[in-house]
Design a protein around this motif. Sequence first.
Motif, short mmCIF file in Angstrom:
data_model
loop_
_atom_site.label_atom_id
_atom_site.label_comp_id
_atom_site.label_asym_id
_atom_site.label_seq_id
_atom_site.Cartn_x
_atom_site.Cartn_y
_atom_site.Cartn_z
N GLU A 42 -30.46 -2.72 -29.04
CA GLU A 42 -29.96 -3.74 -28.13
C GLU A 42 -28.80 -3.20 -27.28
OE1 GLU A 42 -28.19 -8.32 -28.26
OE2 GLU A 42 -29.38 -7.53 -29.93
N VAL A 91 -32.37 -7.88 -21.65
CA VAL A 91 -32.24 -7.24 -22.97
C VAL A 91 -33.05 -8.00 -24.01
CG1 VAL A 91 -30.64 -6.67 -24.84
CG2 VAL A 91 -30.00 -6.21 -22.47
N LYS A 92 -32.96 -9.33 -23.99
CA LYS A 92 -33.72 -10.14 -24.94
C LYS A 92 -35.22 -9.94 -24.74
CE LYS A 92 -30.23 -13.75 -25.58
NZ LYS A 92 -29.85 -15.17 -25.31
N MET A 114 -36.19 -6.71 -26.38
CA MET A 114 -36.23 -6.84 -27.83
C MET A 114 -37.49 -7.60 -28.28
SD MET A 114 -33.57 -5.16 -28.81
CE MET A 114 -33.83 -4.13 -27.34
#
Length: 276
Positions: A120, A143-144, A147
């Motif tokens: 992350e 970023v989420k 992931m």
Amino acid sequence: MSTARRRQLGSWLTKLRNQAGCSVEDSAERLGCSTSKIRHLEAGRSKIKKVELTKLLDLYEASDEVRAQLDETRKQAEERGWWSSYRLPEWFEPYVEFESTAVEVANFELDLIPGLLQTEEYAREIHRAGRYDTDPRDIDRRVKARMTRQNRLSSDPPLQLRAVVSEAAFHRQVGGPDVMKEQITHIIEQCQRPNVILQLLPYEAGAHASPSGTFVILSFPDQEESIGFLDTPLGGHTVDDEDEVSALRYLFDELRSVALSAPASLDRLRRLVQAD
């Protein structure tokens, strides 16, 4: 509407038409439309209605199993994917759609860790650096999303990841020594999965087959045609020409042949972590 799903459906329609020995003109006559509309449907540029799909599958004498599968793909093309809420770049959404249904990813990277293996904090630093195409307000979303994409590696069945990464990517201090140590440790852990194979392309390999850029090849179930993806500083684009995808696969095989083996690659990464 899902661009990737439309293209998958169009690819199937092209294949079925050819197998049935039908011409574009034959298909256009069956639908009572222009040949250009058939070409747009097969290229995934246009939406196809259920009645149109039924007529074409009747013409191609498709089996009940194929009919059910393609009608399901048509319905899925109408749905919004999980990624739609993350405000991804317009050029990147089709790639994420394709990746969501792929069974294998072959990825070559020059200067960065593959997105599917990034931590992350590493991903956050990459997006901070990419201020040109990433609004600072969108960094957390991006970023989420990255992931979330990584969940495919632990799904059932898991996505197969084959990566060749230049040694330079592991020495580039993205976010500083602590972030890189965490990142390399994470890669070592991920490579314990049977579906993840990483090979390091060492400095001593010298000149190699792809000095000018990174690329990805996505493979799909049921013998669907593979898709390539080329990354550039201003974005990226998919490659679906069969000859060009074959050329990318040849490049990937060449890179694998001069890279360290998977065990030797992990040994070098462990020495990097220990050196810190």
